[in-house]
Motif scaffolding. Structure first.
Motif, PDB file in Angstrom:
ATOM      1  N   THR A  18       0.782  -1.241   0.000  1.00  0.00           N
ATOM      2  CA  THR A  18       0.000   0.000   0.000  1.00  0.00           C
ATOM      3  C   THR A  18       0.810   1.286   0.000  1.00  0.00           C
ATOM      4  O   THR A  18       0.244   2.354  -0.247  1.00  0.00           O
ATOM      5  CB  THR A  18      -0.950   0.024   1.215  1.00  0.00           C
ATOM      6  N   ALA A  19       2.093   1.218   0.279  1.00  0.00           N
ATOM      7  CA  ALA A  19       2.884   2.452   0.413  1.00  0.00           C
ATOM      8  C   ALA A  19       2.854   3.343  -0.828  1.00  0.00           C
ATOM      9  O   ALA A  19       2.718   4.566  -0.697  1.00  0.00           O
ATOM     10  CB  ALA A  19       4.324   2.130   0.816  1.00  0.00           C
ATOM     11  N   PRO A  20       2.963   2.812  -2.043  1.00  0.00           N
ATOM     12  CA  PRO A  20       2.930   3.720  -3.199  1.00  0.00           C
ATOM     13  C   PRO A  20       1.629   4.533  -3.267  1.00  0.00           C
ATOM     14  O   PRO A  20       1.661   5.744  -3.503  1.00  0.00           O
ATOM     15  CB  PRO A  20       3.066   2.784  -4.399  1.00  0.00           C
ATOM     16  N   LYS A  21       0.507   3.880  -3.044  1.00  0.00           N
ATOM     17  CA  LYS A  21      -0.794   4.573  -3.080  1.00  0.00           C
ATOM     18  C   LYS A  21      -0.880   5.611  -1.961  1.00  0.00           C
ATOM     19  O   LYS A  21      -1.258   6.761  -2.192  1.00  0.00           O
ATOM     20  CB  LYS A  21      -1.920   3.545  -2.940  1.00  0.00           C
ATOM     21  N   VAL A  55      -0.403  11.330   0.401  1.00  0.00           N
ATOM     22  CA  VAL A  55       0.312  12.221   1.320  1.00  0.00           C
ATOM     23  C   VAL A  55       1.052  13.304   0.541  1.00  0.00           C
ATOM     24  O   VAL A  55       1.002  14.484   0.891  1.00  0.00           O
ATOM     25  CB  VAL A  55       1.278  11.415   2.220  1.00  0.00           C
ATOM     26  N   LEU A  56       1.724  12.923  -0.525  1.00  0.00           N
ATOM     27  CA  LEU A  56       2.519  13.883  -1.296  1.00  0.00           C
ATOM     28  C   LEU A  56       1.647  14.944  -1.965  1.00  0.00           C
ATOM     29  O   LEU A  56       2.046  16.108  -2.049  1.00  0.00           O
ATOM     30  CB  LEU A  56       3.356  13.146  -2.346  1.00  0.00           C
ATOM     31  N   ARG A  57       0.448  14.584  -2.419  1.00  0.00           N
ATOM     32  CA  ARG A  57      -0.452  15.581  -3.018  1.00  0.00           C
ATOM     33  C   ARG A  57      -0.851  16.644  -1.996  1.00  0.00           C
ATOM     34  O   ARG A  57      -1.063  17.798  -2.346  1.00  0.00           O
ATOM     35  CB  ARG A  57      -1.708  14.913  -3.578  1.00  0.00           C
ATOM     36  N   ILE A  58      -0.936  16.260  -0.740  1.00  0.00           N
ATOM     37  CA  ILE A  58      -1.328  17.210   0.301  1.00  0.00           C
ATOM     38  C   ILE A  58      -0.110  17.909   0.882  1.00  0.00           C
ATOM     39  O   ILE A  58      -0.104  19.122   1.065  1.00  0.00           O
ATOM     40  CB  ILE A  58      -2.126  16.489   1.411  1.00  0.00           C
ATOM     41  N   GLN A  59       0.942  17.171   1.146  1.00  0.00           N
ATOM     42  CA  GLN A  59       2.112  17.683   1.851  1.00  0.00           C
ATOM     43  C   GLN A  59       3.059  18.472   0.939  1.00  0.00           C
ATOM     44  O   GLN A  59       3.703  19.401   1.385  1.00  0.00           O
ATOM     45  CB  GLN A  59       2.844  16.494   2.497  1.00  0.00           C
ATOM     46  N   ARG A  60       3.196  18.058  -0.302  1.00  0.00           N
ATOM     47  CA  ARG A  60       3.998  18.712  -1.351  1.00  0.00           C
ATOM     48  C   ARG A  60       5.518  18.581  -1.160  1.00  0.00           C
ATOM     49  O   ARG A  60       6.238  18.562  -2.117  1.00  0.00           O
ATOM     50  CB  ARG A  60       3.662  20.210  -1.495  1.00  0.00           C
ATOM     51  N   ASP A  61       6.012  18.563   0.053  1.00  0.00           N
ATOM     52  CA  ASP A  61       7.446  18.437   0.318  1.00  0.00           C
ATOM     53  C   ASP A  61       7.760  16.945   0.463  1.00  0.00           C
ATOM     54  O   ASP A  61       7.267  16.287   1.376  1.00  0.00           O
ATOM     55  CB  ASP A  61       7.797  19.209   1.595  1.00  0.00           C
ATOM     56  N   ARG A  62       8.593  16.433  -0.422  1.00  0.00           N
ATOM     57  CA  ARG A  62       8.839  14.987  -0.472  1.00  0.00           C
ATOM     58  C   ARG A  62       9.406  14.441   0.838  1.00  0.00           C
ATOM     59  O   ARG A  62       8.968  13.391   1.315  1.00  0.00           O
ATOM     60  CB  ARG A  62       9.769  14.660  -1.643  1.00  0.00           C
ATOM     61  N   GLU A  76       7.544  11.781   3.296  1.00  0.00           N
ATOM     62  CA  GLU A  76       8.112  10.505   3.743  1.00  0.00           C
ATOM     63  C   GLU A  76       7.960  10.347   5.254  1.00  0.00           C
ATOM     64  O   GLU A  76       7.637   9.261   5.741  1.00  0.00           O
ATOM     65  CB  GLU A  76       9.569  10.401   3.319  1.00  0.00           C
ATOM     66  N   ASP A  77       8.177  11.428   5.993  1.00  0.00           N
ATOM     67  CA  ASP A  77       7.980  11.387   7.444  1.00  0.00           C
ATOM     68  C   ASP A  77       6.519  11.119   7.799  1.00  0.00           C
ATOM     69  O   ASP A  77       6.223  10.342   8.709  1.00  0.00           O
ATOM     70  CB  ASP A  77       8.424  12.705   8.089  1.00  0.00           C
ATOM     71  N   ARG A  83     -14.308  -1.052   3.313  1.00  0.00           N
ATOM     72  CA  ARG A  83     -13.158  -1.759   2.759  1.00  0.00           C
ATOM     73  C   ARG A  83     -11.865  -1.241   3.379  1.00  0.00           C
ATOM     74  O   ARG A  83     -11.790  -0.097   3.825  1.00  0.00           O
ATOM     75  CB  ARG A  83     -13.157  -1.595   1.254  1.00  0.00           C
ATOM     76  N   PRO A  84     -10.825  -2.074   3.395  1.00  0.00           N
ATOM     77  CA  PRO A  84      -9.585  -1.689   4.075  1.00  0.00           C
ATOM     78  C   PRO A  84      -8.807  -0.561   3.394  1.00  0.00           C
ATOM     79  O   PRO A  84      -8.251   0.294   4.081  1.00  0.00           O
ATOM     80  CB  PRO A  84      -8.762  -2.972   4.112  1.00  0.00           C
ATOM     81  N   LEU A  85      -8.769  -0.538   2.070  1.00  0.00           N
ATOM     82  CA  LEU A  85      -7.968   0.497   1.412  1.00  0.00           C
ATOM     83  C   LEU A  85      -8.510   1.899   1.667  1.00  0.00           C
ATOM     84  O   LEU A  85      -7.731   2.805   1.998  1.00  0.00           O
ATOM     85  CB  LEU A  85      -7.812   0.219  -0.086  1.00  0.00           C
ATOM     86  N   PRO A  86      -9.813   2.146   1.560  1.00  0.00           N
ATOM     87  CA  PRO A  86     -10.306   3.486   1.918  1.00  0.00           C
ATOM     88  C   PRO A  86     -10.013   3.852   3.382  1.00  0.00           C
ATOM     89  O   PRO A  86      -9.747   5.014   3.681  1.00  0.00           O
ATOM     90  CB  PRO A  86     -11.812   3.397   1.658  1.00  0.00           C
ATOM     91  N   TRP A  87     -10.038   2.864   4.275  1.00  0.00           N
ATOM     92  CA  TRP A  87      -9.703   3.110   5.686  1.00  0.00           C
ATOM     93  C   TRP A  87      -8.255   3.573   5.790  1.00  0.00           C
ATOM     94  O   TRP A  87      -7.954   4.560   6.466  1.00  0.00           O
ATOM     95  CB  TRP A  87      -9.944   1.825   6.484  1.00  0.00           C
ATOM     96  N   LEU A  88      -7.364   2.888   5.081  1.00  0.00           N
ATOM     97  CA  LEU A  88      -5.944   3.270   5.087  1.00  0.00           C
ATOM     98  C   LEU A  88      -5.740   4.650   4.440  1.00  0.00           C
ATOM     99  O   LEU A  88      -4.958   5.463   4.934  1.00  0.00           O
ATOM    100  CB  LEU A  88      -5.113   2.217   4.351  1.00  0.00           C
ATOM    101  N   CYS A  89      -6.458   4.889   3.348  1.00  0.00           N
ATOM    102  CA  CYS A  89      -6.349   6.190   2.659  1.00  0.00           C
ATOM    103  C   CYS A  89      -6.817   7.330   3.561  1.00  0.00           C
ATOM    104  O   CYS A  89      -6.223   8.416   3.558  1.00  0.00           O
ATOM    105  CB  CYS A  89      -7.148   6.178   1.363  1.00  0.00           C
TER     106      CYS A  89
END
Length: 183
Positions: A29-32, A37-44, A48-49, A71-77
């Motif tokens: 799941t990390a890539p998704k 996170v990156l779309r919201i955080q913007r700073d790579r 990562e943190d 479903r589990p993926l929306p929960w993780l998202c």
């Protein structure tokens, strides 16, 4: 990634304290979640943190996941989105309030590798935002650049959520019309 039974099994194993299950969940799941996170955080590096924090939260909360509730993926998202928004808020609290003229948001939207056309688009966006009611423009920027929910915006402006929804809809329509006219 729509393998719900696998994700559900991994979450059960994580809830039981299985670290290898957490690693397997991360691999799946990390890539998704990093994309969210990156779309919201913007700073790579900050993203990562935040991603590390997401999996720490999953480790702590896996026992609270209930398949009958979704479903589990929306929960993780949702965990990833909330952690990323929390990170943006912490960052803005440290840096101080957002400028009323929207300069910080617009600069953040600019990609340093962008072409001249993208810079012109940013300038057109600045002009179009300047034509809007300041409060409504701020709502759009907070919602779409900072990840604020309608409920949070309603509390900030002491307005009903439906008013905020209307503001966002109308303001986006105005921006679209203005930007189409600028091309």
């Amino acid at each position: 990634m729509r393998d719900d039974p696998t994700l559900q099994r991994l979450l059960r194993e994580i809830a039981a304290g299985d670290q290898s299950a957490l690693r397997a969940l991360y691999d799946l799941t990390a890539p998704k979640l990093f994309g969210i996170v990156l779309r919201i955080q913007r700073d790579r590096s900050l993203a990562e943190d935040v991603l590390q924090d997401v999996y720490l939260k999953v480790w702590q909360a896996a026992g609270s996941y209930a398949p009958e509730n979704g479903r589990p993926l929306p929960w993780l998202c949702a965990i990833a989105r909330n952690r990323a928004i929390d990170g943006v808020r912490r960052k803005s609290e440290v840096q101080g309030p957002v400028h009323e003229d929207g300069e910080d948001w617009l600069e953040r939207l600019a990609d340093p590798r962008s072409s001249e056309g993208a810079l012109l688009d940013r300038d057109a966006l600045r002009v179009c935002l300047g034509r809007l009611d300041a409060t409504q423009a701020e709502c759009v920027m907070l919602a779409y650049c900072e990840g604020w929910s309608r409920e949070e915006l309603a509390r900030r402006h002491d307005k009903p959520v439906n008013t905020i929804k209307t503001w966002l809809h109308r303001t986006l329509a105005s921006l679209k019309g203005c930007l189409e006219g600028a091309r």
